[in-house]
Design a protein around this motif. Structure first.
Motif, PDB file in Angstrom:
ATOM      1  N   ALA A  81       1.478  11.867   3.058  1.00 59.74           N
ATOM      2  CA  ALA A  81       1.957  10.581   2.530  1.00 59.74           C
ATOM      3  C   ALA A  81       0.784   9.691   2.124  1.00 59.74           C
ATOM      4  O   ALA A  81       0.809   9.039   1.069  1.00 59.74           O
ATOM      5  N   HIS A  82      -0.252   9.673   2.939  1.00 61.65           N
ATOM      6  CA  HIS A  82      -1.428   8.853   2.631  1.00 61.65           C
ATOM      7  C   HIS A  82      -2.187   9.414   1.436  1.00 61.65           C
ATOM      8  O   HIS A  82      -2.848   8.660   0.709  1.00 61.65           O
ATOM      9  N   SER A  83      -2.098  10.713   1.230  1.00 60.93           N
ATOM     10  CA  SER A  83      -2.786  11.327   0.085  1.00 60.93           C
ATOM     11  C   SER A  83      -2.202  10.834  -1.234  1.00 60.93           C
ATOM     12  O   SER A  83      -2.899  10.796  -2.254  1.00 60.93           O
ATOM     13  N   LYS A  84      -0.967  10.453  -1.216  1.00 65.20           N
ATOM     14  CA  LYS A  84      -0.306   9.962  -2.433  1.00 65.20           C
ATOM     15  C   LYS A  84      -0.601   8.489  -2.685  1.00 65.20           C
ATOM     16  O   LYS A  84      -0.455   7.998  -3.803  1.00 65.20           O
ATOM     17  N   THR A  85      -1.006   7.797  -1.617  1.00 63.53           N
ATOM     18  CA  THR A  85      -1.246   6.357  -1.761  1.00 63.53           C
ATOM     19  C   THR A  85      -2.581   5.966  -1.136  1.00 63.53           C
ATOM     20  O   THR A  85      -2.686   4.942  -0.451  1.00 63.53           O
ATOM     21  N   ALA A  86      -3.600   6.816  -1.318  1.00 59.93           N
ATOM     22  CA  ALA A  86      -4.914   6.546  -0.716  1.00 59.93           C
ATOM     23  C   ALA A  86      -5.455   5.208  -1.188  1.00 59.93           C
ATOM     24  O   ALA A  86      -5.301   4.824  -2.345  1.00 59.93           O
ATOM     25  N   SER A  87      -6.123   4.506  -0.271  1.00 62.56           N
ATOM     26  CA  SER A  87      -6.640   3.176  -0.598  1.00 62.56           C
ATOM     27  C   SER A  87      -7.741   3.262  -1.646  1.00 62.56           C
ATOM     28  O   SER A  87      -8.435   4.252  -1.780  1.00 62.56           O
ATOM     29  N   VAL A  88      -7.877   2.189  -2.403  1.00 62.98           N
ATOM     30  CA  VAL A  88      -8.895   2.125  -3.462  1.00 62.98           C
ATOM     31  C   VAL A  88     -10.289   2.331  -2.885  1.00 62.98           C
ATOM     32  O   VAL A  88     -11.159   2.919  -3.523  1.00 62.98           O
ATOM     33  N   LYS A  89     -10.498   1.887  -1.666  1.00 60.24           N
ATOM     34  CA  LYS A  89     -11.810   1.988  -1.026  1.00 60.24           C
ATOM     35  C   LYS A  89     -12.312   3.417  -0.984  1.00 60.24           C
ATOM     36  O   LYS A  89     -13.503   3.676  -1.079  1.00 60.24           O
ATOM     37  N   HIS A  90     -11.398   4.374  -0.840  1.00 59.82           N
ATOM     38  CA  HIS A  90     -11.794   5.770  -0.710  1.00 59.82           C
ATOM     39  C   HIS A  90     -11.263   6.631  -1.848  1.00 59.82           C
ATOM     40  O   HIS A  90     -11.178   7.845  -1.717  1.00 59.82           O
TER      41      HIS A  90
END
Length: 217
Positions: A81-90
């Motif tokens: 789930a986080h891979s689809k919405t990874a933060s801009v920072k990374h």
């Protein structure tokens, strides 16, 4: 006439001595066979007791691992789930989804995962101790059993490696060695863990089956 009687008496005495000697030999043979039977029965009893105890421990260990595997499965879903919405920072970093998950949720999930792993540890230690003890018990194909128990315990260590990395949200994510560690740890999947447990449980049970056949053949 007296000479004939003397000869008969001599023959009788010799025959009596011979029979006594034969009887002594036969008693010794019977005693030896009884001793061998007793030793075999004692050995068989020890082998059966050991295999029963180790089988129960292996089964208990596999059942205890289920909770940890379920948490690992949840972590995999969260990372996806986080891979689809990874933060801009990374967004330009390798493993961006993993890093985003670790920073936001890793510590909490680590605590839960470690709790379940710790519950398994006593059973795993008992399994390892029994597996080591069995090496001196003269089992047939014991290496098969020992290696199976080692590989069963390896699943616990694999999940432990995941727990260690996800709980550290302050690593230097741009460091190459950190990225390599992430690559390696993230290859640990709940499905492969389950398959490993199933495979080596089968190998272990085959060892038990073979040795029971050998004892009662």
């Amino acid at each position: 006439m007296s000479a004939a009687i003397q000869i008969i008496e001599t023959l009788t005495n010799n025959l009596s001595s011979m029979l006594t000697a034969l009887a002594s030999i036969w008693v010794a043979v019977i005693a030896t066979r009884a001793l061998c039977t007793w030793k075999y029965q004692t050995r068989a009893e020890k082998h059966i007791q050991f295999m029963d105890e180790l089988t129960d421990t292996v089964h208990e260990y596999i059942q205890a691992m289920v909770a940890s595997i379920e948490v690992l499965k949840y972590i995999e879903i969260a990372i996806e789930a986080h891979s689809k919405t990874a933060s801009v920072k990374h967004e330009h970093a390798k493993n961006a989804g993993v890093i985003s998950y670790i920073v936001k949720n890793g510590k909490a999930d680590q605590t839960r995962l470690v709790e379940y792993l710790d519950k398994v540890r006593p059973t795993m230690s008992r399994m390892a101790s029994l597996a080591a003890k069995g090496q001196v018990m003269d089992f047939e194909n014991y290496r098969q059993c020992y290696d199976a128990c080692t590989m069963l315990a390896w699943s616990h260590r694999q999940i432990g490696a995941v727990a260690m990395i996800i709980g550290n949200g302050h690593l230097n994510w741009d460091n190459e060695r950190v990225q390599q560690t992430l690559d390696k740890v993230m290859t640990v999947k709940s499905r492969s863990i389950s398959e490993n447990l199933e495979k080596h449980n089968r190998i272990f049970l085959e060892f038990v089956k073979q040795n029971y056949k050998s004892l009662f053949a």
